[in-house]
Enzyme design. Structure first.
Site, PDB file in Angstrom:
ATOM      1  N   LYS A 194     -74.014 -30.708  57.386  1.00 34.96           N
ATOM      2  CA  LYS A 194     -73.626 -31.938  58.077  1.00 34.96           C
ATOM      3  C   LYS A 194     -72.202 -31.723  58.567  1.00 34.96           C
ATOM      4  O   LYS A 194     -71.227 -31.978  57.853  1.00 34.96           O
ATOM      5  CB  LYS A 194     -73.738 -33.121  57.102  1.00 34.96           C
ATOM      6  CG  LYS A 194     -74.077 -34.422  57.821  1.00 34.96           C
ATOM      7  CD  LYS A 194     -74.656 -35.446  56.892  1.00 34.96           C
ATOM      8  CE  LYS A 194     -74.662 -36.824  57.527  1.00 34.96           C
ATOM      9  NZ  LYS A 194     -75.454 -36.953  58.737  1.00 34.96           N
TER      10      LYS A 194
HETATM   11  C1  COI Z   1     -76.223 -41.148  58.652  1.00 34.15           C
HETATM   12  O1  COI Z   1     -77.416 -41.411  58.786  1.00 34.15           O
HETATM   13  O2  COI Z   1     -75.545 -41.681  57.783  1.00 34.15           O
HETATM   14  C2  COI Z   1     -75.554 -40.171  59.510  1.00 34.15           C
HETATM   15  O3  COI Z   1     -74.638 -39.554  59.067  1.00 34.15           O
HETATM   16  C3  COI Z   1     -75.916 -40.092  60.920  1.00 34.15           C
HETATM   17  C4  COI Z   1     -74.782 -40.544  61.742  1.00 34.15           C
HETATM   18  C5  COI Z   1     -74.515 -39.640  62.851  1.00 34.15           C
HETATM   19  C6  COI Z   1     -74.830 -41.956  62.120  1.00 34.15           C
END
Ligand code: COI
Length: 354
Positions: A194
């Site tokens: 991530k």
């Molecule tokens: C999440 O789902 O928390 C993510 O990190 C995605 C984000 C890009 C909104």
């Protein structure tokens, strides 16, 4: 590790209308900070939320040596506040750290830190079901240097944002467009981590999908461009012939905590689940033969988002008549029921902080 607390002397006004929060637009009063230098993480602390003074030469600004997580604090009916599987998020952050050459951190201190932040900002956790305090842990490389080598110093911080649904239309089925020009990740790349660059590189395709009238991009694999990987910034599920299928983790797909919870809850419901490589042409054939029953995306931000339409080149394919499916609906109720403390938590996922 003891967490020092410096609370704000100037609390900000809190939002009054929770139906107008949007996603990630306003920030709570405090943040968590934790530094790494001379080979160790030190000084975990809660401070007032505020701007950070950084050098224009700070390494993360040039080469994106950064990793993050998405988490939420949920308001219980009895006024308490729950986190959901926080250890899993921080374990994944440590896996992202390995890929991005960032030093691992003790997960227990990170969980303590986020719990202290939520306690300090407990009045910022919305009371409406569907809204939550979205929490964003982030680790950035802070060396002041332009060489492309790993940083020797880092800042781990967490901010909180009272937020409503990720999609402006809440649980209304979304439309997704198969991207067959750009890819999100390649074999051996950073897709399973991530990290900011994966998201920066996805914006162009997202804009393309929006211009074509779709909500999100359906990503194909970066090698053959034939296998389904993810949707936007969430994982994807299809109900085909009464089996819930989702792309198998292959090193370029993010290993979603909501994806994992969905698989477990589906099994609890007696639904057969298969994690496998899914060919786009097989999916389209299933839709054409009436075997594709429903589809939904999963993610911390997206929760369970039904998919009602798939676009590929110049064709459109309706899924479940464009409506939210029965499995998506049950899954949404069960998952959010656990998160908000409304129903039993059979897997011990809830971590109550207040
Ligand atoms: C999440 O789902 O928390 C993510 O990190 C995605 C984000 C890009 C909104």
């Amino acid at each position: 590790m003891a967490i020092q607390k410096t609370l704000t002397t100037a609390p900000k006004p809190k939002p009054t209308d929770e139906s107008k929060l949007g996603f990630g637009k306003i920030y709570s009063d405090h943040m968590f900070k934790w530094n790494y230098s001379e080979g160790a993480w030190h000084d975990p602390r809660i401070e007032p939320f505020g701007p950070m003074l950084v050098s224009p030469a700070m390494s993360v600004l040039h080469y994106g040596q950064e990793i993050f997580e998405g988490m939420k604090a949920y308001r219980r009916k009895d006024g308490g506040v729950n986190l959901f599987r926080p250890f899993n998020n921080f374990e994944r952050l440590n896996r992202s750290a390995e890929r991005m050459c960032i030093p691992n951190f003790p997960v227990e201190t990170a969980v303590e830190g986020i719990a202290e932040l939520v306690k300090a900002d407990k009045d910022w956790v919305p009371g409406t079901k569907g809204a939550s305090l979205y929490l964003r842990p982030n680790i950035i490389a802070t060396d002041e240097k332009l060489g492309v080598t790993t940083s020797q110093t880092y800042l781990f911080y967490i901010i909180g944002s009272p937020s409503g649904p990720y999609y402006a239309n809440g649980l209304a089925p979304t439309s997704i467009y198969v991207e067959d020009e750009y890819v999100r990740a390649v074999r051996g790349g950073t897709g399973a981590a991530k990290t900011a660059g994966n998201y920066a590189g996805s914006i162009l395709a997202g804009e393309k999908a929006h211009k074509a009238g779709y909500d999100q991009v359906l990503w194909l694999d970066g090698v053959e461009m034939r296998y389904i990987e993810e949707v936007g910034s969430s994982n994807i599920f299809f109900m085909i012939d009464d089996v819930l299928v989702t792309p198998k983790l292959n090193g370029s797909i993010l290993s979603g905590i909501t994806r994992d919870s969905t698989i477990q809850l589906a099994k609890d419901m007696g639904i057969k689940v298969e994690e496998k490589h899914i060919l786009l042409e097989e999916l389209i054939e299933a839709q054409e033969k009436g075997r594709l029953q429903e589809s939904f995306a999963t993610g911390t931000a997206a929760v369970i988002s039904p998919v009602g339409k798939l676009g590929y080149r110049d064709k459109e394919y309706l899924i479940n008549g464009g409506k939210m499916g029965e499995v998506a609906s049950r899954m949404y109720d069960t998952l959010t029921g656990i998160q908000y403390g409304e129903i039993e938590d059979p897997h011990g996922w809830v971590y109550q902080v207040v």
